[in-house]
Design an enzyme around this catalytic site. Structure first.
Site, PDB file in Angstrom:
ATOM      1  N   SER A 119       0.795  -1.234   0.000  1.00 35.26           N
ATOM      2  CA  SER A 119       0.000   0.000   0.000  1.00 35.26           C
ATOM      3  C   SER A 119       0.823   1.276   0.000  1.00 35.26           C
ATOM      4  O   SER A 119       0.246   2.363  -0.061  1.00 35.26           O
ATOM      5  CB  SER A 119      -0.952   0.009   1.197  1.00 35.26           C
ATOM      6  OG  SER A 119      -2.058  -0.827   0.946  1.00 35.26           O
ATOM      7  N   LYS A 174       3.164   6.622   4.985  1.00 34.95           N
ATOM      8  CA  LYS A 174       2.227   5.536   4.715  1.00 34.95           C
ATOM      9  C   LYS A 174       2.772   4.175   5.123  1.00 34.95           C
ATOM     10  O   LYS A 174       3.970   3.910   5.023  1.00 34.95           O
ATOM     11  CB  LYS A 174       1.929   5.542   3.208  1.00 34.95           C
ATOM     12  CG  LYS A 174       0.831   4.623   2.758  1.00 34.95           C
ATOM     13  CD  LYS A 174      -0.542   5.181   3.091  1.00 34.95           C
ATOM     14  CE  LYS A 174      -1.650   4.207   2.693  1.00 34.95           C
ATOM     15  NZ  LYS A 174      -1.659   2.981   3.505  1.00 34.95           N
ATOM     16  N   SER A 206      -6.465   3.131   4.089  1.00 35.52           N
ATOM     17  CA  SER A 206      -5.744   2.425   3.020  1.00 35.52           C
ATOM     18  C   SER A 206      -6.705   1.548   2.228  1.00 35.52           C
ATOM     19  O   SER A 206      -6.434   0.385   1.938  1.00 35.52           O
ATOM     20  CB  SER A 206      -4.599   1.582   3.606  1.00 35.52           C
ATOM     21  OG  SER A 206      -3.667   1.248   2.596  1.00 35.52           O
ATOM     22  N   LYS A 224      -0.104   3.650  -2.743  1.00 33.45           N
ATOM     23  CA  LYS A 224      -1.131   4.689  -2.671  1.00 33.45           C
ATOM     24  C   LYS A 224      -0.535   6.089  -2.549  1.00 33.45           C
ATOM     25  O   LYS A 224      -1.239   7.083  -2.806  1.00 33.45           O
ATOM     26  CB  LYS A 224      -2.082   4.395  -1.520  1.00 33.45           C
ATOM     27  CG  LYS A 224      -2.888   3.102  -1.710  1.00 33.45           C
ATOM     28  CD  LYS A 224      -3.869   2.884  -0.584  1.00 33.45           C
ATOM     29  CE  LYS A 224      -4.724   1.642  -0.820  1.00 33.45           C
ATOM     30  NZ  LYS A 224      -4.040   0.384  -0.431  1.00 33.45           N
TER      31      LYS A 224
END
Length: 396
Positions: free
Chosen positions: A61, A222, A121, A64
């Site tokens: 993730s 993140k 997420s 992202k």
């Protein structure tokens, strides 16, 4: 000299104290075939620590961050508005967790989608936002990969907007650090979204996955996880006005990953403080036995992850160069153009001299005071955002 030596000794004692009082990172905390890490000085691009940073890994993730980068660009260009609707398609609704869980045909605003992407997420929202911006997630993934190349991420290929498993969806710790730096550099006003530890969606409180945000000095970025990648983390940490960008990939648990990231950041700031005092204490030395792969050798030695900012004032000698970013009928239009670029990209243009040069009925908007190489680099940067730029030589 004695005073400096005493200060260095004190810094070393303090550094070693936190190294040895924290819990050790167990040998089983990272899988060697998944682990990679890097710490980079955000200002200079200097690499303070690197382990397998050029090795191909699955970003999960952390992907992202690029999805959000492209969304920020679309917002800046006016192609996307925070109030626009993002409709959940059947494909988006079918994406596996982590997800928001809206049904096909339901929608949320772009502003809500951005918040949910950072905090939750949510894979379903990532797919829906990609479809909103590019028509399909596959088309959006191509845009992501193209942007990665523009930013200097040479070993990254994106196949989706979320980081869900795909054997061809890969990156490196170095490339992900470059992405984090680019987002901070190009979208400083929007970066605060990454500091959120929770958000509220339609009355429901959603808590985030990034426990490191509770660590003093850590101001965003993140987390990520898929089985093939292990637990990943892209982090930015600030102390005394100095910023590091760090990436840790391949933790066997989220807590082990977070613990090692804290150690990396502490060691990096200590190493920097010792340097300011006139001595040297590498991050790897501070980590000692806590370094998961102390004998790891990079295929290519990484000294600098990105170029240091070019000095503008007084750097051009007998010949100075300007970059022209537009020609306008009214002087105030040119001034607004310069102010807009300086606000959007402060590390590039906040120190450059702004000039409005009359030319017939037009007013040319220029940033001045570059040397030739810096002017070419600055114009390439502007053009990479699909905006006009012309390099102009000015003889003194």
């Amino acid at each position: 000299m004695a005073r400096r030596a005493g200060l260095v000794a004190l810094l070393m004692i303090q550094a070693l104290s936190w190294v040895f009082v924290t819990d050790a990172v167990a040998d089983s905390a990272f899988s060697p075939n998944k682990f990679a890490a890097i710490v980079v000085d955000a200002s200079s691009g200097e690499v303070f620590y690197s382990r397998q940073a050029a090795a191909v890994r699955y970003p999960a993730s952390l992907t992202k961050v690029m999805t959000l980068y492209l969304a920020f660009e679309a917002l800046d260009r006016g192609e996307l508005k925070l109030t626009d609707k993002v409709v959940i398609s059947p494909r988006a609704a079918a994406r596996p967790p982590s997800k928001l869980g809206l049904r096909s045909g339901e929608y949320l605003s772009v502003a809500e989608a951005l918040d949910v992407l950072v905090v939750k997420s949510a894979n379903d929202v990532a797919t829906a936002l990609a479809e909103k911006m590019a028509g399909s997630e596959a088309a959006f993934a191509k845009q992501m990969t193209a942007k990665a190349r523009q930013l200097g991420m040479q070993n990254t290929t994106f196949r989706n907007a979320s980081g869900l498993p795909d054997p061809r969806h890969v990156s490196t710790a170095l490339d992900l650090a470059i992405l984090g730096h680019a987002l901070l550099r190009d979208h400083p006003r929007r970066y605060a979204i990454f500091r959120q530890q929770e958000t509220v969606f339609r009355g429901a409180r959603i808590r985030g996955h990034n426990a490191l945000l509770r660590t003093p000095g850590v101001d965003g970025m993140k987390t990520g996880f898929i089985r093939a990648s292990g637990f990943n983390l892209l982090t930015s940490g600030v102390a005394d006005g100095h910023r590091f960008i760090a990436v840790v990939l391949g933790g066997n648990t989220a807590s082990a990953r977070d613990q090692f990231m804290r150690q990396l950041l502490r060691a990096s700031f200590t190493s920097l403080a010792v340097r300011f005092a006139g001595d040297t204490l590498p991050v790897a030395t501070l980590l000692g036995a806590k370094d998961p792969l102390p004998s790891a050798k990079e295929a290519v030695g990484i000294v600098r992850a990105w170029p240091a900012p070019t000095e503008l004032s007084g750097a051009c000698g007998a010949e100075c160069w300007s970059i022209q970013v537009g020609a306008f009928r009214h002087r105030e239009q040119g001034r607004r153009r310069l102010n807009d670029l300086a606000a959007r990209f402060p590390q590039r243009f906040s120190r450059a001299s702004q000039q409005i040069v009359p030319s017939g009925e037009l007013h040319q908007a220029r940033f001045a005071g570059f040397n030739e190489v810096a002017a070419q680099q600055a114009c390439e940067f502007v053009r990479s955002r699909a905006e006009a730029c012309l390099v102009v030589r000015v003889t003194r």
